[in-house]
Motif scaffolding. Structure first.
Motif, PDB file in Angstrom:
ATOM      1  N   ILE A  20     -90.474 -68.986  62.535  1.00  9.91           N
ATOM      2  CA  ILE A  20     -89.511 -67.892  62.616  1.00  9.91           C
ATOM      3  C   ILE A  20     -90.108 -66.819  63.518  1.00  9.91           C
ATOM      4  CG2 ILE A  20     -88.250 -66.119  61.347  1.00  9.91           C
ATOM      5  CD1 ILE A  20     -88.565 -67.995  58.850  1.00  9.91           C
ATOM      6  N   ALA A  21     -89.404 -66.466  64.585  1.00  9.09           N
ATOM      7  CA  ALA A  21     -89.877 -65.456  65.532  1.00  9.09           C
ATOM      8  C   ALA A  21     -89.033 -64.202  65.424  1.00  9.09           C
ATOM      9  CB  ALA A  21     -89.824 -65.999  66.958  1.00  9.09           C
ATOM     10  N   VAL A  22     -89.662 -63.051  65.639  1.00  7.97           N
ATOM     11  CA  VAL A  22     -88.962 -61.771  65.733  1.00  7.97           C
ATOM     12  C   VAL A  22     -89.306 -61.165  67.080  1.00  7.97           C
ATOM     13  CG1 VAL A  22     -88.698 -59.453  64.797  1.00  7.97           C
ATOM     14  CG2 VAL A  22     -88.994 -61.388  63.252  1.00  7.97           C
ATOM     15  N   CYS A  23     -88.289 -60.816  67.866  1.00  9.67           N
ATOM     16  CA  CYS A  23     -88.528 -60.430  69.258  1.00  9.67           C
ATOM     17  C   CYS A  23     -87.955 -59.059  69.582  1.00  9.67           C
ATOM     18  CB  CYS A  23     -87.884 -61.445  70.198  1.00  9.67           C
ATOM     19  SG  CYS A  23     -88.375 -63.147  69.884  1.00  9.67           S
ATOM     20  N   ASN A  24     -88.703 -58.281  70.358  1.00  3.09           N
ATOM     21  CA  ASN A  24     -88.110 -57.112  70.997  1.00  3.09           C
ATOM     22  C   ASN A  24     -87.046 -57.588  71.981  1.00  3.09           C
ATOM     23  OD1 ASN A  24     -90.027 -55.713  69.592  1.00  3.09           O
ATOM     24  ND2 ASN A  24     -91.050 -54.846  71.376  1.00  3.09           N
ATOM     25  N   ASP A  25     -86.053 -56.745  72.216  1.00  2.62           N
ATOM     26  CA  ASP A  25     -84.960 -57.193  73.074  1.00  2.62           C
ATOM     27  C   ASP A  25     -85.235 -56.965  74.561  1.00  2.62           C
ATOM     28  OD1 ASP A  25     -84.809 -54.464  73.003  1.00  2.62           O
ATOM     29  OD2 ASP A  25     -82.663 -54.351  72.607  1.00  2.62           O
ATOM     30  N   ASP A  26     -86.344 -56.301  74.907  1.00  5.38           N
ATOM     31  CA  ASP A  26     -86.632 -56.050  76.322  1.00  5.38           C
ATOM     32  C   ASP A  26     -87.599 -57.085  76.896  1.00  5.38           C
ATOM     33  OD1 ASP A  26     -88.828 -55.220  74.883  1.00  5.38           O
ATOM     34  OD2 ASP A  26     -89.120 -53.348  75.990  1.00  5.38           O
ATOM     35  N   ILE A  27     -87.652 -58.273  76.297  1.00  7.12           N
ATOM     36  CA  ILE A  27     -88.524 -59.331  76.778  1.00  7.12           C
ATOM     37  C   ILE A  27     -87.777 -60.234  77.755  1.00  7.12           C
ATOM     38  CG2 ILE A  27     -89.876 -59.333  74.659  1.00  7.12           C
ATOM     39  CD1 ILE A  27     -88.442 -61.935  73.886  1.00  7.12           C
ATOM     40  N   GLU A  28     -88.550 -60.993  78.529  1.00 10.76           N
ATOM     41  CA  GLU A  28     -88.005 -62.062  79.356  1.00 10.76           C
ATOM     42  C   GLU A  28     -88.907 -63.272  79.216  1.00 10.76           C
ATOM     43  OE1 GLU A  28     -87.255 -61.088  83.416  1.00 10.76           O
ATOM     44  OE2 GLU A  28     -86.529 -59.059  82.959  1.00 10.76           O
ATOM     45  N   TYR A  29     -88.317 -64.441  79.121  1.00  7.49           N
ATOM     46  CA  TYR A  29     -89.075 -65.686  79.137  1.00  7.49           C
ATOM     47  C   TYR A  29     -89.216 -66.118  80.592  1.00  7.49           C
ATOM     48  CZ  TYR A  29     -87.979 -65.671  74.174  1.00  7.49           C
ATOM     49  OH  TYR A  29     -87.858 -65.314  72.852  1.00  7.49           O
ATOM     50  N   ILE A  30     -90.396 -66.684  80.939  1.00  7.70           N
ATOM     51  CA  ILE A  30     -90.633 -66.935  82.360  1.00  7.70           C
ATOM     52  C   ILE A  30     -90.994 -68.380  82.671  1.00  7.70           C
ATOM     53  CG2 ILE A  30     -91.346 -64.552  82.752  1.00  7.70           C
ATOM     54  CD1 ILE A  30     -94.240 -65.513  82.898  1.00  7.70           C
ATOM     55  N   HIS A  31     -91.215 -69.231  81.653  1.00 17.14           N
ATOM     56  CA  HIS A  31     -91.615 -70.604  81.969  1.00 17.14           C
ATOM     57  C   HIS A  31     -91.288 -71.520  80.802  1.00 17.14           C
ATOM     58  CE1 HIS A  31     -94.230 -74.028  83.067  1.00 17.14           C
ATOM     59  NE2 HIS A  31     -94.063 -73.594  84.308  1.00 17.14           N
ATOM     60  N   LYS A  32     -90.971 -72.751  81.125  1.00 13.69           N
ATOM     61  CA  LYS A  32     -90.542 -73.735  80.126  1.00 13.69           C
ATOM     62  C   LYS A  32     -91.644 -74.145  79.158  1.00 13.69           C
ATOM     63  CE  LYS A  32     -91.507 -77.570  83.305  1.00 13.69           C
ATOM     64  NZ  LYS A  32     -92.737 -77.954  82.608  1.00 13.69           N
ATOM     65  N   ASP A  33     -92.910 -73.893  79.472  1.00  7.55           N
ATOM     66  CA  ASP A  33     -94.010 -74.331  78.600  1.00  7.55           C
ATOM     67  C   ASP A  33     -94.373 -73.311  77.536  1.00  7.55           C
ATOM     68  OD1 ASP A  33     -94.212 -76.709  79.957  1.00  7.55           O
ATOM     69  OD2 ASP A  33     -95.911 -76.088  81.208  1.00  7.55           O
ATOM     70  N   TRP A  34     -93.659 -72.204  77.436  1.00  4.73           N
ATOM     71  CA  TRP A  34     -94.072 -71.154  76.509  1.00  4.73           C
ATOM     72  C   TRP A  34     -94.059 -71.641  75.060  1.00  4.73           C
ATOM     73  CZ3 TRP A  34     -91.743 -68.819  72.355  1.00  4.73           C
ATOM     74  CH2 TRP A  34     -90.385 -69.090  72.150  1.00  4.73           C
ATOM     75  N   TRP A  35     -93.020 -72.375  74.670  1.00  3.33           N
ATOM     76  CA  TRP A  35     -92.905 -72.765  73.275  1.00  3.33           C
ATOM     77  C   TRP A  35     -93.942 -73.832  72.908  1.00  3.33           C
ATOM     78  CZ3 TRP A  35     -92.327 -71.477  68.718  1.00  3.33           C
ATOM     79  CH2 TRP A  35     -92.026 -72.359  67.686  1.00  3.33           C
ATOM     80  N   GLN A  36     -94.202 -74.772  73.809  1.00  5.11           N
ATOM     81  CA  GLN A  36     -95.235 -75.771  73.562  1.00  5.11           C
ATOM     82  C   GLN A  36     -96.600 -75.098  73.410  1.00  5.11           C
ATOM     83  OE1 GLN A  36     -94.779 -78.929  72.892  1.00  5.11           O
ATOM     84  NE2 GLN A  36     -96.976 -79.264  72.598  1.00  5.11           N
ATOM     85  N   GLY A  37     -96.840 -74.061  74.196  1.00  6.52           N
ATOM     86  CA  GLY A  37     -98.100 -73.337  74.089  1.00  6.52           C
ATOM     87  C   GLY A  37     -98.277 -72.663  72.743  1.00  6.52           C
ATOM     88  N   ILE A  38     -97.206 -72.113  72.195  1.00  7.99           N
ATOM     89  CA  ILE A  38     -97.267 -71.503  70.861  1.00  7.99           C
ATOM     90  C   ILE A  38     -97.633 -72.555  69.817  1.00  7.99           C
ATOM     91  CG2 ILE A  38     -95.910 -70.403  69.036  1.00  7.99           C
ATOM     92  CD1 ILE A  38     -96.548 -68.465  71.237  1.00  7.99           C
ATOM     93  N   LYS A  39     -96.982 -73.690  69.858  1.00  6.93           N
ATOM     94  CA  LYS A  39     -97.249 -74.745  68.863  1.00  6.93           C
ATOM     95  C   LYS A  39     -98.674 -75.278  68.993  1.00  6.93           C
ATOM     96  CE  LYS A  39     -93.649 -77.274  69.939  1.00  6.93           C
ATOM     97  NZ  LYS A  39     -92.696 -78.412  69.873  1.00  6.93           N
ATOM     98  N   GLU A  40     -99.152 -75.442  70.219  1.00  9.31           N
ATOM     99  CA  GLU A  40    -100.515 -75.933  70.417  1.00  9.31           C
ATOM    100  C   GLU A  40    -101.532 -74.939  69.863  1.00  9.31           C
ATOM    101  OE1 GLU A  40    -100.835 -76.656  74.579  1.00  9.31           O
ATOM    102  OE2 GLU A  40     -99.654 -78.530  74.506  1.00  9.31           O
ATOM    103  N   THR A  41    -101.253 -73.643  69.992  1.00  7.41           N
ATOM    104  CA  THR A  41    -102.167 -72.632  69.457  1.00  7.41           C
ATOM    105  C   THR A  41    -102.211 -72.693  67.940  1.00  7.41           C
ATOM    106  OG1 THR A  41    -101.708 -71.222  71.374  1.00  7.41           O
ATOM    107  CG2 THR A  41    -102.745 -70.189  69.469  1.00  7.41           C
ATOM    108  N   PHE A  42    -101.072 -72.862  67.301  1.00 11.76           N
ATOM    109  CA  PHE A  42    -101.075 -73.051  65.852  1.00 11.76           C
ATOM    110  C   PHE A  42    -101.916 -74.259  65.465  1.00 11.76           C
ATOM    111  CE2 PHE A  42     -97.085 -70.453  65.400  1.00 11.76           C
ATOM    112  CZ  PHE A  42     -97.545 -69.625  64.389  1.00 11.76           C
TER     113      PHE A  42
END
Length: 258
Positions: free
Chosen positions: A84-106
């Motif tokens: 479950i993520a909580v995000c500020n609304d002034d963010i931008e996503y910049i690359h398709k690998d961001w979510w895989q990187g989060i899971k790998e860090t966990f």
């Protein structure tokens, strides 16, 4: 079921469109669900963007960041999402690998209960500068390349930064109000407590950083069971993330940026 519920508490209408647009663009559309808790008190954001969310809750008052976040996290928890993520609304996503990187860090940190991405835009208030000043580790673009992403992941920043910024003079004068008088110029901060060389944050970033400013925290669902939710006494934003960091570490867990 999707892997992650991505929750946006909003109090203004002008940022959420870009955040949602880039989220859909750079994330597997089957991996996430979007929840928006709209405290803008107008219909502008809903009218423009509600079709980009799976659940859009319209409020008649501003309940504050912590409570709005908790309401969405509780909804997502009851629906069974593993993350479950909580995000500020002034963010931008910049690359398709961001979510895989989060899971790998966990996966690399068994005690991590919360993981958040680092930002390529570094606010300089932590280095004694006004709140509106920042350094971009890479120049801002509407769309970033794979080479840009690899540069950020590699973490060797100083050479490229020196093409755009100078290193802060170690004798920079202080103004009467005890804030540096930088004459409107942005410098690469130095480590004033040590070598007076460029601060290591602007030289390289590798691995993970303990503790986090929660502009995009991703919680394991177990975090809500073991650490809990945000303390709603932090009413309008500011402090609830530091409090959550402290509570997690007191129990032997980690909250980390990567």
């Amino acid at each position: 079921m999707a892997e992650v519920a991505i929750c946006f508490p909003i109090i203004r209408s002008d940022f959420i469109g870009r955040a949602l647009e880039t989220l859909w663009k750079y994330t597997d559309n089957n991996a996430f669900r979007v929840l928006v808790y709209d405290q803008t008190l107008t219909d502008e954001a809903y009218t423009k963007y509600h079709k980009m969310a799976h659940l859009w809750t319209k409020c008649s008052t501003n309940f504050g960041f912590a409570k709005a976040s908790n309401e969405m996290m509780w909804t997502a928890y009851r629906q069974g999402y593993p993350y479950i993520a909580v995000c500020n609304d002034d963010i931008e996503y910049i690359h398709k690998d961001w979510w895989q990187g989060i899971k790998e860090t966990f996966n690399l940190n068994s005690t991590a209960m919360v993981v958040g991405p680092e930002s390529p835009r570094v606010p300089l208030w932590g280095y004694g500068r006004p709140h509106e000043e920042y350094i971009d580790l890479i120049p801002y673009k509407e769309e970033y390349s794979n080479e840009d992403w690899e540069f950020l992941i590699k973490g060797d920043y100083l050479e490229k930064l020196l093409e755009r910024y100078e290193i802060e003079p170690n004798n920079l004068p202080l103004a009467i109000d005890d804030r540096p008088n930088w004459n409107g110029k942005i410098y690469i901060p130095i480590d004033r407590h040590g070598s007076l060389k460029p601060h290591t944050a602007f030289v390289n970033k590798r691995g993970v950083i303990d503790g986090m400013a929660m502009w995009h925290p991703v919680f394991k669902r177990e975090a809500l069971e073991k650490v809990g939710y945000f303390d709603e006494r932090f009413l309008y934003g500011g402090g609830e993330d530091y409090d959550y960091n402290a509570r997690a570490y007191r129990q032997g867990y980690r909250t980390i940026s990567t």
